[in-house]
Design a protein around this motif. Sequence first.
Motif, short mmCIF file in Angstrom:
data_model
loop_
_atom_site.label_atom_id
_atom_site.label_comp_id
_atom_site.label_asym_id
_atom_site.label_seq_id
_atom_site.Cartn_x
_atom_site.Cartn_y
_atom_site.Cartn_z
N UNK A 1 -12.94 -7.58 -29.51
CA UNK A 1 -12.49 -8.88 -29.00
C UNK A 1 -12.71 -10.00 -30.03
N UNK A 2 -13.24 -9.60 -31.21
CA UNK A 2 -13.47 -10.56 -32.30
C UNK A 2 -14.35 -11.73 -31.86
N UNK A 3 -15.43 -11.39 -31.13
CA UNK A 3 -16.34 -12.44 -30.68
C UNK A 3 -17.40 -12.68 -31.72
N UNK A 4 -17.66 -13.94 -31.97
CA UNK A 4 -18.75 -14.27 -32.89
C UNK A 4 -20.00 -14.50 -32.06
N UNK A 5 -21.03 -13.74 -32.37
CA UNK A 5 -22.28 -13.89 -31.64
C UNK A 5 -23.41 -14.12 -32.64
N UNK A 6 -24.06 -15.24 -32.43
CA UNK A 6 -25.20 -15.57 -33.30
C UNK A 6 -26.42 -14.78 -32.86
N UNK A 7 -27.26 -14.43 -33.78
CA UNK A 7 -28.51 -13.77 -33.44
C UNK A 7 -28.28 -12.32 -33.04
N UNK A 8 -29.27 -11.76 -32.39
CA UNK A 8 -29.19 -10.33 -32.04
C UNK A 8 -28.07 -10.06 -31.05
#
Length: 491
Positions: free
Chosen positions: A343-350
């Motif tokens: 889904x090309x989601x950008x997730x910061x951190x773990x």
Amino acid sequence: METDNLYQQRIEKLKRLQESGARVYERSFPGRSLVRDAIDQFAEGREMCLAGRLISLRGHGKSVFADMRDVSGKIQIYLRADTIGKDVFEHVKQIDIGDIVGVRGTLFTTRMGEKTLEVKEFTILVKALREPPLGKSKEDQHWYSLADVETRYRQRYLDLMSNEESRRVFLLRSRIIRCIRAFLDARGFIEVETPMMHPIPGGATARPFVTHHRALDTDLYLRIAPELYLKRLLVGGMEKIYELNRNFRNEGISTRHNPEFTMLELYEAFADYRGIMQLVEEMISTLAREVLGAESIVFKGHTISLAPPWERIPLLDAVRKQTGEDLSPERGEKSAVAIAERLKLQIEGPKTYPKIVDEVVKSLVVPRLVQPTFLIDYPVALSPLAKKKPDNPLLTERFQPFIGGLEVGNAFSELCDPLDQRERFEAQHVDRERGDEEAQRMDEDFIRALEYGMPPAGGLGIGIDRLVMLFSGKESIRDVILFPQLKPEEK
RNA sequence: GGGCGCGUAGCUCAGGGGUAGAGCAACUGCCUUUUAAGCAGUGGGUCGGAGGUUCGAGCCCUCCCGCGCUCACCA
């Protein structure tokens, strides 16, 4: 004469008034009526005593027309040298827009048909030294007013003086809050107050503000939620309680977030999340009827019907419907990570399972929830304080109401099993160790309270600011908070 | 923090290389039923700040400051 700026001019006028024996800065002005009463109960020749701020002046040599406003409305006053006397008229010549005056006189109708008070006694109650940014208006037309958003937020008093719309929003806010209290009080809830300063911040996943208590030599946290204290009250035997007050979260500021915001939290013993869903539908539609006189609102161009029942969609179904992906917890974190990549989601951190679910829901599901919707049955990993579903221990009896694409609350069947609660805190602790700073912290005192027995209960949090946004059509939280957080003003 | 936009008189705003403007507000004068009062006159600006380009900079360039929106963050 020193008249090179507006402030100096007004200082000069103040001096002239004081030198001529006029009393400015009076202590009080007893016996005044409201402007609205003067208009509503108008009678030719009737004596009236009114007080308010001058918002417009029209001088005519030996007479002056002025518009005066108090909290209830606006009325024209008429000051004639003949009527009030030559000496007092000298004072009248020193008045400015923005001054606060008290007047006594008789009502009459002008040639142009305007209800007006002809002043017999005139007192300057307060001399304004700065010019208020008032526009010009006639009936419902308004030519200009204070528009600069920074000034409107920093000097809200000017905004309130200048913008009718702003006054409307904050009156609406007050009515909403009063109405919520009345709704809950009528259903047997009692209002309680729990600490704002917590030794362990709990009840939500958020970064807290830290402060220090000198005498106890200990750090305290501004509360991020009252939840764990309200539940202690359930243990103590209070069965239907609510708290309506501020929470503090040390996070980003946006059009939907202010570091301090107002939250309604309520708990009802022997109820579950289904009962709370009905309560939410009923409360918000009742609010709309009583405050707006309608069961629908318009937000961001959408007409939204608040009439119950609202749609209920299991969270994972909503995800499947919007994305075609299955985020069921039993498929594991690796599957979730793969979905996040697809889904090309950008997730910061773990990239933990809860973060991925949260992100998918927030960015792909919530914006589409325009009509009131309950997303229900959240995975247990996202819901450390909610009771598990009896038929699927990986999901919880939790729901969130969404209106106009805004998350307006959070609710669940409260977890009352102390052993399970301990395990949830421990799982949160693992996330914390992995770098998730918002993961919840172990609260031994709270566990101890649960060990004494907390009745089954449904709990709810409603973001009051967002509710006011919806009801007032404002797309920024700063327009519904009187003094929103801003960077401190530079000297 | 990134991107986009804005910052000119007390307020609302024009002006986009060639003498800083308008309306309202203010000041002076006239005016005792006006009402976006009117008429005549007057004052008011480091054009957010600092550099630079240019004969010449609100205007173009760079950096900085402030604000808004947005993305990120954040229930």
